[in-house]
Design a protein around this motif. Structure first.
Motif, PDB file in Angstrom:
ATOM      1  N   ILE A 404      -3.870   0.868 -12.928  1.00 42.05           N
ATOM      2  CA  ILE A 404      -4.491   0.282 -11.733  1.00 42.05           C
ATOM      3  C   ILE A 404      -4.233   1.276 -10.601  1.00 42.05           C
ATOM      4  O   ILE A 404      -3.129   1.787 -10.443  1.00 42.05           O
ATOM      5  CB  ILE A 404      -3.926  -1.123 -11.401  1.00 42.05           C
ATOM      6  CG1 ILE A 404      -4.708  -1.745 -10.245  1.00 42.05           C
ATOM      7  CG2 ILE A 404      -2.458  -1.087 -11.096  1.00 42.05           C
ATOM      8  CD1 ILE A 404      -6.087  -2.171 -10.636  1.00 42.05           C
ATOM      9  N   TRP A 405      -5.277   1.564  -9.848  1.00 41.46           N
ATOM     10  CA  TRP A 405      -5.202   2.606  -8.823  1.00 41.46           C
ATOM     11  C   TRP A 405      -5.254   1.939  -7.458  1.00 41.46           C
ATOM     12  O   TRP A 405      -6.254   1.351  -7.077  1.00 41.46           O
ATOM     13  CB  TRP A 405      -6.377   3.558  -9.006  1.00 41.46           C
ATOM     14  CG  TRP A 405      -6.302   4.836  -8.235  1.00 41.46           C
ATOM     15  CD1 TRP A 405      -5.427   5.161  -7.260  1.00 41.46           C
ATOM     16  CD2 TRP A 405      -7.157   5.969  -8.399  1.00 41.46           C
ATOM     17  NE1 TRP A 405      -5.666   6.425  -6.807  1.00 41.46           N
ATOM     18  CE2 TRP A 405      -6.721   6.940  -7.487  1.00 41.46           C
ATOM     19  CE3 TRP A 405      -8.234   6.240  -9.229  1.00 41.46           C
ATOM     20  CZ2 TRP A 405      -7.344   8.177  -7.371  1.00 41.46           C
ATOM     21  CZ3 TRP A 405      -8.845   7.462  -9.109  1.00 41.46           C
ATOM     22  CH2 TRP A 405      -8.405   8.424  -8.202  1.00 41.46           C
ATOM     23  N   LEU A 406      -4.161   2.050  -6.699  1.00 44.44           N
ATOM     24  CA  LEU A 406      -4.084   1.410  -5.393  1.00 44.44           C
ATOM     25  C   LEU A 406      -3.964   2.447  -4.289  1.00 44.44           C
ATOM     26  O   LEU A 406      -3.382   3.520  -4.473  1.00 44.44           O
ATOM     27  CB  LEU A 406      -2.866   0.469  -5.318  1.00 44.44           C
ATOM     28  CG  LEU A 406      -2.823  -0.720  -6.275  1.00 44.44           C
ATOM     29  CD1 LEU A 406      -1.561  -1.512  -6.041  1.00 44.44           C
ATOM     30  CD2 LEU A 406      -4.035  -1.603  -6.091  1.00 44.44           C
ATOM     31  N   ASP A 407      -4.480   2.079  -3.130  1.00 45.59           N
ATOM     32  CA  ASP A 407      -4.276   2.876  -1.931  1.00 45.59           C
ATOM     33  C   ASP A 407      -2.773   3.010  -1.676  1.00 45.59           C
ATOM     34  O   ASP A 407      -2.000   2.068  -1.861  1.00 45.59           O
ATOM     35  CB  ASP A 407      -4.968   2.184  -0.752  1.00 45.59           C
ATOM     36  CG  ASP A 407      -4.693   2.886   0.558  1.00 45.59           C
ATOM     37  OD1 ASP A 407      -3.757   2.461   1.249  1.00 45.59           O
ATOM     38  OD2 ASP A 407      -5.396   3.841   0.887  1.00 45.59           O
ATOM     39  N   ALA A 408      -2.360   4.208  -1.246  1.00 47.55           N
ATOM     40  CA  ALA A 408      -0.928   4.476  -1.081  1.00 47.55           C
ATOM     41  C   ALA A 408      -0.257   3.476  -0.145  1.00 47.55           C
ATOM     42  O   ALA A 408       0.873   3.038  -0.386  1.00 47.55           O
ATOM     43  CB  ALA A 408      -0.731   5.903  -0.561  1.00 47.55           C
ATOM     44  N   ASP A 409      -0.949   3.088   0.921  1.00 45.09           N
ATOM     45  CA  ASP A 409      -0.354   2.128   1.859  1.00 45.09           C
ATOM     46  C   ASP A 409      -0.198   0.760   1.214  1.00 45.09           C
ATOM     47  O   ASP A 409       0.748   0.025   1.514  1.00 45.09           O
ATOM     48  CB  ASP A 409      -1.221   2.022   3.116  1.00 45.09           C
ATOM     49  CG  ASP A 409      -1.149   3.292   3.946  1.00 45.09           C
ATOM     50  OD1 ASP A 409      -0.038   3.664   4.340  1.00 45.09           O
ATOM     51  OD2 ASP A 409      -2.199   3.910   4.165  1.00 45.09           O
ATOM     52  N   LEU A 410      -1.123   0.413   0.334  1.00 43.10           N
ATOM     53  CA  LEU A 410      -1.006  -0.875  -0.355  1.00 43.10           C
ATOM     54  C   LEU A 410       0.158  -0.869  -1.337  1.00 43.10           C
ATOM     55  O   LEU A 410       0.827  -1.885  -1.533  1.00 43.10           O
ATOM     56  CB  LEU A 410      -2.302  -1.194  -1.097  1.00 43.10           C
ATOM     57  CG  LEU A 410      -3.453  -1.701  -0.232  1.00 43.10           C
ATOM     58  CD1 LEU A 410      -4.689  -1.886  -1.087  1.00 43.10           C
ATOM     59  CD2 LEU A 410      -3.091  -2.998   0.445  1.00 43.10           C
ATOM     60  N   ILE A 411       0.397   0.290  -1.946  1.00 44.46           N
ATOM     61  CA  ILE A 411       1.532   0.381  -2.863  1.00 44.46           C
ATOM     62  C   ILE A 411       2.827   0.015  -2.138  1.00 44.46           C
ATOM     63  O   ILE A 411       3.667  -0.715  -2.654  1.00 44.46           O
ATOM     64  CB  ILE A 411       1.635   1.795  -3.465  1.00 44.46           C
ATOM     65  CG1 ILE A 411       0.414   2.090  -4.343  1.00 44.46           C
ATOM     66  CG2 ILE A 411       2.914   1.953  -4.280  1.00 44.46           C
ATOM     67  CD1 ILE A 411       0.353   3.520  -4.850  1.00 44.46           C
ATOM     68  N   ASP A 412       2.952   0.496  -0.906  1.00 46.66           N
ATOM     69  CA  ASP A 412       4.160   0.208  -0.130  1.00 46.66           C
ATOM     70  C   ASP A 412       4.246  -1.259   0.266  1.00 46.66           C
ATOM     71  O   ASP A 412       5.329  -1.765   0.557  1.00 46.66           O
ATOM     72  CB  ASP A 412       4.191   1.081   1.128  1.00 46.66           C
ATOM     73  CG  ASP A 412       4.346   2.561   0.783  1.00 46.66           C
ATOM     74  OD1 ASP A 412       4.920   2.853  -0.286  1.00 46.66           O
ATOM     75  OD2 ASP A 412       3.877   3.409   1.567  1.00 46.66           O
ATOM     76  N   LEU A 413       3.101  -1.945   0.297  1.00 49.66           N
ATOM     77  CA  LEU A 413       3.094  -3.356   0.694  1.00 49.66           C
ATOM     78  C   LEU A 413       3.396  -4.302  -0.466  1.00 49.66           C
ATOM     79  O   LEU A 413       3.703  -5.468  -0.245  1.00 49.66           O
ATOM     80  CB  LEU A 413       1.719  -3.723   1.276  1.00 49.66           C
ATOM     81  CG  LEU A 413       1.444  -3.308   2.723  1.00 49.66           C
ATOM     82  CD1 LEU A 413      -0.017  -3.561   3.063  1.00 49.66           C
ATOM     83  CD2 LEU A 413       2.347  -4.050   3.692  1.00 49.66           C
ATOM     84  N   LEU A 414       3.290  -3.792  -1.689  1.00 46.78           N
ATOM     85  CA  LEU A 414       3.412  -4.669  -2.848  1.00 46.78           C
ATOM     86  C   LEU A 414       4.715  -4.420  -3.602  1.00 46.78           C
ATOM     87  O   LEU A 414       5.090  -3.264  -3.832  1.00 46.78           O
ATOM     88  CB  LEU A 414       2.237  -4.462  -3.801  1.00 46.78           C
ATOM     89  CG  LEU A 414       0.844  -4.755  -3.222  1.00 46.78           C
ATOM     90  CD1 LEU A 414      -0.227  -4.404  -4.243  1.00 46.78           C
ATOM     91  CD2 LEU A 414       0.722  -6.202  -2.809  1.00 46.78           C
ATOM     92  N   SER A 415       5.358  -5.487  -3.999  1.00 48.81           N
ATOM     93  CA  SER A 415       6.553  -5.382  -4.824  1.00 48.81           C
ATOM     94  C   SER A 415       6.157  -5.315  -6.297  1.00 48.81           C
ATOM     95  O   SER A 415       4.993  -5.539  -6.656  1.00 48.81           O
ATOM     96  CB  SER A 415       7.452  -6.598  -4.597  1.00 48.81           C
ATOM     97  OG  SER A 415       6.825  -7.768  -5.119  1.00 48.81           O
ATOM     98  N   ASP A 416       7.123  -5.027  -7.142  1.00 47.34           N
ATOM     99  CA  ASP A 416       6.856  -4.997  -8.583  1.00 47.34           C
ATOM    100  C   ASP A 416       6.360  -6.356  -9.072  1.00 47.34           C
ATOM    101  O   ASP A 416       5.462  -6.446  -9.917  1.00 47.34           O
ATOM    102  CB  ASP A 416       8.123  -4.600  -9.339  1.00 47.34           C
ATOM    103  CG  ASP A 416       8.490  -3.145  -9.108  1.00 47.34           C
ATOM    104  OD1 ASP A 416       7.632  -2.397  -8.616  1.00 47.34           O
ATOM    105  OD2 ASP A 416       9.630  -2.758  -9.421  1.00 47.34           O
ATOM    106  N   ASN A 417       6.962  -7.421  -8.541  1.00 52.04           N
ATOM    107  CA  ASN A 417       6.541  -8.771  -8.929  1.00 52.04           C
ATOM    108  C   ASN A 417       5.108  -9.049  -8.492  1.00 52.04           C
ATOM    109  O   ASN A 417       4.341  -9.710  -9.208  1.00 52.04           O
ATOM    110  CB  ASN A 417       7.477  -9.815  -8.324  1.00 52.04           C
ATOM    111  CG  ASN A 417       8.841  -9.819  -8.994  1.00 52.04           C
ATOM    112  OD1 ASN A 417       8.968  -9.387 -10.134  1.00 52.04           O
ATOM    113  ND2 ASN A 417       9.855 -10.276  -8.286  1.00 52.04           N
ATOM    114  N   ASP A 418       4.743  -8.543  -7.296  1.00 47.98           N
ATOM    115  CA  ASP A 418       3.367  -8.722  -6.816  1.00 47.98           C
ATOM    116  C   ASP A 418       2.383  -8.070  -7.784  1.00 47.98           C
ATOM    117  O   ASP A 418       1.367  -8.663  -8.161  1.00 47.98           O
ATOM    118  CB  ASP A 418       3.193  -8.088  -5.431  1.00 47.98           C
ATOM    119  CG  ASP A 418       4.021  -8.770  -4.366  1.00 47.98           C
ATOM    120  OD1 ASP A 418       4.393  -9.939  -4.576  1.00 47.98           O
ATOM    121  OD2 ASP A 418       4.299  -8.137  -3.335  1.00 47.98           O
ATOM    122  N   ILE A 419       2.679  -6.844  -8.154  1.00 48.82           N
ATOM    123  CA  ILE A 419       1.777  -6.097  -9.031  1.00 48.82           C
ATOM    124  C   ILE A 419       1.678  -6.758 -10.398  1.00 48.82           C
ATOM    125  O   ILE A 419       0.596  -6.880 -10.977  1.00 48.82           O
ATOM    126  CB  ILE A 419       2.255  -4.637  -9.154  1.00 48.82           C
ATOM    127  CG1 ILE A 419       2.089  -3.930  -7.786  1.00 48.82           C
ATOM    128  CG2 ILE A 419       1.478  -3.887 -10.223  1.00 48.82           C
ATOM    129  CD1 ILE A 419       2.747  -2.578  -7.692  1.00 48.82           C
TER     130      ILE A 419
END
Length: 828
Positions: A404-419
């Protein structure tokens, strides 16, 4: 060693003493061998490869007037070298260690020259056609001793002085010396040569390129190639492969003298940028090539990097033989080199592991040499699509279907549990990766600069975070919006200020819900409210009155976001009110709205006129929330004071002063039908609802009914025409419904009679439709039949007079037959 001059003379005498038939046959064979070369300039590559075989460090080509001097500093000629030079199809080289075939390739020089002088101390001899009187003498393999050495030996040990036959060959050689024909990266595939110089005295140009070893490890080498001010870096990965027995025994392998070869070395070469990242070699900037052991130059492969191998060529050395077993084996081993060695090296390098899939994935697996398509491109494409080659944020390698390819800023907003919750069985691609997945469907990435173009993902994310009561996350999200989409972000676009304002205005007016509320549900900015006075909200409207979560309001990030969303603009101001403050009047209005949405016919009948007007005003802003069919019991006040069904009313001029002039037309006497107009009370009683909203709401209820309007339009047209005829001095009589013989009005002036058919329309450019009776009357009375068209009948009626005979002259007409008239009563 035999004394050099004696050795050369002995070779010459041996050839001269040969049988005449043998000499002619030999001469013919040499001619055919020369012509087998694909291009006249091919000999340059032959000289270059032979110089490398002799361990040269420097190689030079110097074009002077009508001659070409080719020099190298490798091992001087030996007797065995000269014997090979004077033979056809013979070579003194061991196939395991050399890539050139001096004896065969050297003959190609005689395509452009009849005189070649060879100086390699202590040997000095020529091959010259002019020495021999016989036309069919093999002078190309017959050396003649020359006393005078080539001038300016310098530091070179071997020189060839070649006299060029004609000016056309000189031009071809000049072109061959350019970068478009001989690329400096050929140095990468030469074992010994480090410097190549091309000097053209005729044009005054000089090219010199040099390679230097930057780094060498057990697994690869990194070279730099310098030409002028240009410096390129290249990663070279090589390996040796043992030749299988079945390949050795293949007839083409035997014919090309490869049957005794035990191993072959293959290489894959990748271009590096200034920061040592691997980058593509694009078609637009350079050829993508495959270098063989003989001068086929470069063959397009369809890859984004270079490969080198000892391919067998077809007749003429112009292309790689696509069918021979040797080449198929080599192509398979190149694929092995890429997948088993290159990829393993890339995976262990911090720079290369992020983007190697983008470099390895072919430009187009259907283009390139067919051998490469079958044995390299398609297998490589399949490998990259099925194997674990994509780097995750956790530094793991996974398969394509797991990405899954996410915007870098979104990666910082999401935890492992979120993903894990949002994307089960998926892992996030490393933010630094540049892969061939640019069109991959599981890429969640903002489109242009819209952070909510995530389809299901965006909605699901907000709902998931709201379900966790995660106000802290929402504050970080608002801070992200503010941080990323500030003024500087839009400088990448034309008209950055316009783009900025458009983005934030769209965000303010959007219906998408991303504001966390007090009850941990979601709302849009325009439908969210703040309660600074802590007013008590009745339970009846608590779920509909969306109050911003208190944990947001006390956070500076949200306050900054709210201020930016509502106020910060450079050109186009924000016109959407967001985060409205709750007051007593607002609560009252919400209660009324709640009641209005539950309104029944019995409730409506029980209300007085003021209450009805108040309820209508509450309903109007709910235009997009209500179903009008549920309110078919509503009545509206007319100007005459009567409350009527909306379909019995027309908008008064106060609602639509630009286009609605029915009242004026009626006052002028051009409307004799009973018409009621909507009272303007809703305009005077509301300060916040504009006329456009009012018109839309009332027309949805049934005001301005089109069927009634059609009857009114026709009536206005009749009265307008009667008045016009009277003004023109004619006596006009409207025919009754029972006596209409295909027209509406008879108009006479003495003995002259007009039969007038009236057509009224609200349009400015109406079409004319005639019934069958009207058309028959027109056809039989074309000299006195007229059609009076009244356009814009309900706004500013204009009469257009069309003589009937003009209509009959129109060729393009349509005739419609009613279905019930032509359809048979019974099917046979």
């Amino acid at each position: 060693m035999t004394e050099p001059k004696i050795f050369i003379n002995k070779l010459k005498e041996d050839i001269e003493s040969s049988n005449e038939i043998v000499l002619k046959s030999l001469s013919g064979s040499i001619d055919r061998l020369q012509k087998a070369f694909p291009r006249y300039e091919s000999f340059l590559m032959e000289f270059l490869q032979n110089a490398d075989d002799e361990k040269s460090k420097k190689f030079s080509v110097h074009l002077k007037d009508d001659s070409l001097i080719i020099s190298n500093d490798g091992n001087p000629f030996s007797e065995r070298n000269i014997q090979s030079l004077c033979a056809v199809g013979d070579s003194d080289k061991l196939l395991d260690n050399y890539i050139g075939y001096l004896g065969v390739g050297f003959k190609s020089v005689f395509l452009i020259s009849n005189y070649v002088k060879v100086s390699s101390y202590p040997y000095n001899f020529i091959f010259s056609k002019s020495v021999w009187e016989k036309n069919r003498f093999p002078w190309q393999v017959t050396p003649v001793w020359e006393e005078k050495f080539v001038d300016e030996i310098d530091n070179f040990k071997t020189k060839f002085q070649i006299q060029i036959k004609s000016a056309s060959f000189i031009k071809q050689i000049q072109l061959e010396l350019t970068a478009n024909h001989i690329n400096n990266r050929i140095l990468l595939f030469l074992k010994n040569i480090e410097t190549i110089a091309f000097i053209d005295d005729l044009s005054g140009t000089k090219r010199e390129f040099t390679k230097s070893l930057i780094k060498e490890t057990e697994y690869y080498k990194i070279w730099s190639i310098t030409e002028g001010e240009s410096i390129e870096k290249w990663l070279v990965i090589q390996d040796e492969y043992e030749v299988p027995e079945d390949v050795k025994k293949d007839q083409i392998t035997i014919d090309w003298e490869r049957s005794e070869v035990k191993v072959r070395e293959l290489a894959a070469v990748f271009k590096l940028d200034d920061y040592s990242n691997i980058i593509s070699v694009h078609k637009a900037t350079a050829h993508i090539g495959v270098f063989s052991f003989i001068p086929i130059k470069e063959v397009e492969s369809g890859l984004k990097f270079l490969i080198q191998a000892d391919f067998i060529t077809n007749l003429g050395r112009g292309d790689i033989d696509r069918d021979c077993l040797w080449n198929k084996w080599i192509a398979i081993k190149i694929f092995d080199l890429i997948t088993n060695k290159c990829i393993q090296i890339f995976k262990t390098n911090d720079k290369w592991k992020c983007n190697f899939t983008n470099i390895l994935y072919p430009f187009d697996p259907s283009t390139g040499h067919t051998l490469f398509i079958e044995k390299i491109l398609n297998p490589l494409k399949t490998y990259l699509e099925k194997e674990s080659v994509f780097l995750t944020e956790k530094n793991e390698f996974i398969k394509k279907e797991e990405v899954i390819w996410l915007d870098a800023d979104l990666i910082d907003l999401l935890s492992d549990n979120d993903i894990s919750h949002l994307f089960p069985n998926r892992k996030v691609l490393n933010r630094n990766c540049s892969t061939y997945l640019s069109e991959y469907q599981d890429k969640i990435y903002p489109k242009d600069y819209d952070p909510f173009d995530y389809d299901k993902f965006g909605k699901e994310l907000f709902e998931y975070k709201a379900s966790l009561n995660d106000s802290e996350w929402f504050n970080r999200f608002y801070a992200y919006l503010l941080r990323k989409y500030n003024k500087s972000y839009f400088h990448q676009y034309s008209q950055p200020n316009v783009k900025h304002d458009s983005f934030w205005n769209d965000l303010a007016s959007t219906n998408k819900v991303f504001i966390l509320t007090e009850d941990f549900s979601l709302s849009s900015p325009k439908n969210s409210y703040t309660n600074p006075d802590n007013l008590e909200i009745p339970p009846l409207i608590k779920k509909t009155l969306k109050v911003v979560n208190q944990n947001l309001l006390i956070n500076p990030s949200f306050e900054a976001f709210k201020k930016y969303l509502t106020h910060t603009r450079f050109i186009h101001s924000n016109k959407t009110e967001c985060f409205k403050k709750i007051n007593h009047q607002l609560i009252t209005n919400f209660l009324l709205e709640n009641e209005a949405l539950k309104l029944t016919e019995a409730d409506w009948i029980s209300k007085n006129e003021d209450e009805k007007i108040k309820f209508i005003l509450v309903l109007i802003p709910l235009l997009n929330k209500i179903k009008f069919d549920d309110y078919n019991f509503l009545t509206l006040p007319s100007k005459s004071g009567t409350w009527l069904n909306p379909k019995g009313l027309f908008l008064s001029s106060e609602y639509d002063p630009e286009t609605h002039h029915l009242e004026k037309i009626k006052d002028e006497g051009f409307l004799d039908l009973p018409v009621e107009f909507l009272s303007p009370v809703f305009i005077t009683k509301s300060e916040t609802i504009n006329k456009s909203q009012l018109r839309k709401f009332f027309r949805n209820l049934g005001v301005d009914d089109r069927e009634k309007e059609k009857n009114i339009t026709e009536r206005i047209a009749i009265l307008k025409v009667l008045k016009y005829e009277l003004d023109e001095g004619r006596i006009a009589r409207e025919l009754g419904g029972s006596e209409k013989p295909g027209y509406d009005i008879e108009s006479t002036n003495g003995s002259i009679k007009r039969l007038i058919e009236v057509k009224g329309s609200r349009d400015s450019k109406p079409n004319i439709f005639l019934t069958s009776g009207e058309y028959t009357t027109l056809f039989n009375n074309s000299d006195k039949y007229y059609v009076y068209v009244v356009s814009e009948a309900i706004k500013s009626p204009i009469i257009h007079i069309v003589p009937g005979i003009n209509l009959l002259e129109i060729d393009e007409t349509n005739v419609t037959f009613d279905f019930n008239k032509w359809y048979p009563k019974k099917l046979n």
